[in-house]
Design an enzyme around this catalytic site. Sequence first.
Site, PDB file in Angstrom:
ATOM      1  N   HIS A 127       0.883  -1.171   0.000  1.00 10.95           N
ATOM      2  CA  HIS A 127       0.000   0.000   0.000  1.00 10.95           C
ATOM      3  C   HIS A 127       0.919   1.219   0.000  1.00 10.95           C
ATOM      4  CE1 HIS A 127      -2.478  -2.939   2.283  1.00 10.95           C
ATOM      5  NE2 HIS A 127      -3.529  -2.319   1.806  1.00 10.95           N
ATOM      6  N   GLU A 258     -10.780  -6.256  -5.011  1.00 12.88           N
ATOM      7  CA  GLU A 258     -10.679  -7.377  -4.078  1.00 12.88           C
ATOM      8  C   GLU A 258     -11.938  -7.447  -3.213  1.00 12.88           C
ATOM      9  OE1 GLU A 258      -6.936  -7.573  -1.936  1.00 12.88           O
ATOM     10  OE2 GLU A 258      -7.901  -8.589  -0.264  1.00 12.88           O
ATOM     11  N   GLU A 294      -9.337 -13.212  -2.290  1.00  8.14           N
ATOM     12  CA  GLU A 294      -8.680 -13.660  -1.057  1.00  8.14           C
ATOM     13  C   GLU A 294      -9.586 -14.694  -0.377  1.00  8.14           C
ATOM     14  OE1 GLU A 294      -6.689 -10.679   1.339  1.00  8.14           O
ATOM     15  OE2 GLU A 294      -7.496 -11.583   3.164  1.00  8.14           O
ATOM     16  N   HIS A 297     -11.511 -13.956   2.714  1.00  7.54           N
ATOM     17  CA  HIS A 297     -12.693 -13.114   2.537  1.00  7.54           C
ATOM     18  C   HIS A 297     -13.861 -13.959   2.038  1.00  7.54           C
ATOM     19  CE1 HIS A 297      -9.901  -9.379   1.729  1.00  7.54           C
ATOM     20  NE2 HIS A 297      -9.707  -9.930   2.906  1.00  7.54           N
ATOM     21  N   ASP A 322      -5.052 -13.386  -3.353  1.00  6.08           N
ATOM     22  CA  ASP A 322      -4.398 -13.065  -2.081  1.00  6.08           C
ATOM     23  C   ASP A 322      -4.466 -14.328  -1.264  1.00  6.08           C
ATOM     24  OD1 ASP A 322      -3.514 -10.544  -2.420  1.00  6.08           O
ATOM     25  OD2 ASP A 322      -4.844  -9.596  -0.957  1.00  6.08           O
ATOM     26  N   ASP A 333     -11.092 -12.093   9.634  1.00  6.25           N
ATOM     27  CA  ASP A 333     -10.020 -12.235   8.653  1.00  6.25           C
ATOM     28  C   ASP A 333      -8.709 -12.428   9.424  1.00  6.25           C
ATOM     29  OD1 ASP A 333      -8.789 -12.135   6.192  1.00  6.25           O
ATOM     30  OD2 ASP A 333      -8.989  -9.976   5.919  1.00  6.25           O
ATOM     31  N   ASP A 335      -6.017 -13.923   8.361  1.00  3.94           N
ATOM     32  CA  ASP A 335      -4.844 -13.790   7.487  1.00  3.94           C
ATOM     33  C   ASP A 335      -3.738 -14.780   7.821  1.00  3.94           C
ATOM     34  OD1 ASP A 335      -5.833 -11.689   5.900  1.00  3.94           O
ATOM     35  OD2 ASP A 335      -5.278 -10.211   7.407  1.00  3.94           O
ATOM     36  N   ASP A 365      -1.013 -12.422   1.446  1.00  2.00           N
ATOM     37  CA  ASP A 365      -1.619 -11.412   2.319  1.00  2.00           C
ATOM     38  C   ASP A 365      -1.864 -12.102   3.664  1.00  2.00           C
ATOM     39  OD1 ASP A 365      -2.925  -9.346   3.493  1.00  2.00           O
ATOM     40  OD2 ASP A 365      -4.457  -9.100   1.955  1.00  2.00           O
TER      41      ASP A 365
HETATM   42  C1  XLS Z   1      -7.944  -6.686   3.785  1.00  2.00           C
HETATM   43  C2  XLS Z   1      -7.377  -6.878   2.465  1.00  2.00           C
HETATM   44  C3  XLS Z   1      -6.236  -5.924   2.146  1.00  2.00           C
HETATM   45  C4  XLS Z   1      -5.998  -5.854   0.670  1.00  2.00           C
HETATM   46  C5  XLS Z   1      -5.131  -4.723   0.247  1.00  2.00           C
HETATM   47  O1  XLS Z   1      -8.607  -7.543   4.343  1.00  2.00           O
HETATM   48  O2  XLS Z   1      -7.011  -8.204   2.305  1.00  2.00           O
HETATM   49  O3  XLS Z   1      -5.082  -6.304   2.817  1.00  2.00           O
HETATM   50  O4  XLS Z   1      -5.463  -7.030   0.171  1.00  2.00           O
HETATM   51  O5  XLS Z   1      -5.630  -3.515   0.671  1.00  2.00           O
HETATM   52 NI    NI Z   2      -6.007  -8.969   0.641  1.00  2.00          NI
HETATM   53 NI    NI Z   3      -7.885  -9.536   3.822  1.00  2.00          NI
END
Ligand code: XLS
Ligand code: NI
Ligand code: NI
Length: 462
Positions: A127, A258, A294, A297, A322, A333, A335, A365
């Site tokens: 970012h 996304e 992703e 998500h 992602d 989330d 991650d 991610d």
């Molecule tokens: C948030 C998203 C973010 C995007 C990029 O949950 O995954 O990280 O990938 O802004």
């Molecule tokens: Ni992401």
């Molecule tokens: Ni995310």
Amino acid sequence: MSSFAPESKGSGSTDSSGYQEFDKADATFFAGIGKIPFKPDAGPAETMVYKHYNPTQVVMGRTMEEWLRFSVCFWHTFRGTGADPFGFPTLIRPWDDGSNTMSNARRRLRAGFEFFTKLGVKYWTFHDRDIAPEGATLEETNRNLDEIADLALELQKKTGVKLLWATSNLFAHPRYMNGAGSNPDASIFAYAAAQVKKCLEVAKRLGAENFVFWGGREGYHTLLNTDILQEQNHLANFFRMASEYKKKIGFTGTLLIEPKPKEPSKHQYDYDAMTVIAFLKTYGLDKEFKLNIEPNHTTLAGHGYEHDVAMASAFGMLGSVDSNTGSPDLGWDTDQFPMDIKNSTQVMRVVLEQGGLAPGGLNFDCKVRRESTNLKDMFISHIGAMDSFARALKCAAKIKEEGVFAKHVEERYSSYRSGIGQKIDQGTATFEELEKYTMENGEPTAASGQQEHYETMMNYYV
Ligand code: XLS
Ligand code: NI
Ligand code: NI
């Protein structure tokens, strides 16, 4: 990402001398760790080696590196502190003084490129605000970003690591609390547009292969204060302007949206793959954008892990992934690094089927747990995930080469290949014809869906 805690460590303002050794251009950040080797016969506890990922190994006509296109994300791996709503940072990096200074930003970036190189990944993502601090004015912010972009360009050239995608952080700053492109205040919409304009320019300069939009604040917390149609119309205008500007400056990367259903907003407009596809088609933007999916998500949206990857691909809209996972027993989330071979095999089946992800890739991610505090954990997490996907690639290739699934599925739909079925498939049949057909042929025999048979076949390959 689920928690974004950019500045939560250290006293916060000045560089202190303990970090100076990392300011030198030739500083080593990960002392004692070399390039991660491929060692297929390594034992179970040897986790600093690849047992499956061998970048030059050819699978179905392409190298693993070409199929997998791994990427490290800067925000989690170099800005994540382990802080959560209940606890202070745990991930203390020796080069990071926690300050919002340019020298700290440079150290982080140098550490990043050493990490990418030692890991052996060819791509990174960021970012705008991960890599360079926000200044007091937009001009100052842009200057900071340009300066850091110069260093990024230098490091990219030196290491051969490329930019998979860049994105604008339109969610962390308080100005964006009610959204960016969907903000009820036009001046905030304008600020966000200015930010994306600059980030597109930087993306072009750094040769980004894609550009991502993730709208964590593009949504609502209550319908009582929200004009949902106006907000989505504005968001569509935002995307249209981004696409126009991209063309104007000659940036050739793919624009990606996304999807995510919620978090941080109660409801996000880019809910899931099908919602985004419908949004893009509604506003005539489906030729200008693809999707960055992703899986964490996807599961938040109430679907299975691979659902959105498969949906987006089926409609020719899968641009990038992602590549992370959640904890199915938690509702947010998390991650986590994708370590489940069956899940990653499902993703790789889709990727093989659509002939690859390029110019997209598999971007991690993901963040190490706040309890995973060793510097080595940064490596082990990525290595484990890359090995999962390398294994998945091999499994998916075997599935495709042997063609057993394809044969079964083809057989299941075979009634559409001739006669009345073919007419339905081609869209030339009518209700009258189908009534006549049914009268003549009587009650059809329902065939078994054989789910357990398919699941058992899957276990054979994984
Ligand atoms: C948030 C998203 C973010 C995007 C990029 O949950 O995954 O990280 O990938 O802004
Ligand atoms: Ni992401
Ligand atoms: Ni995310």
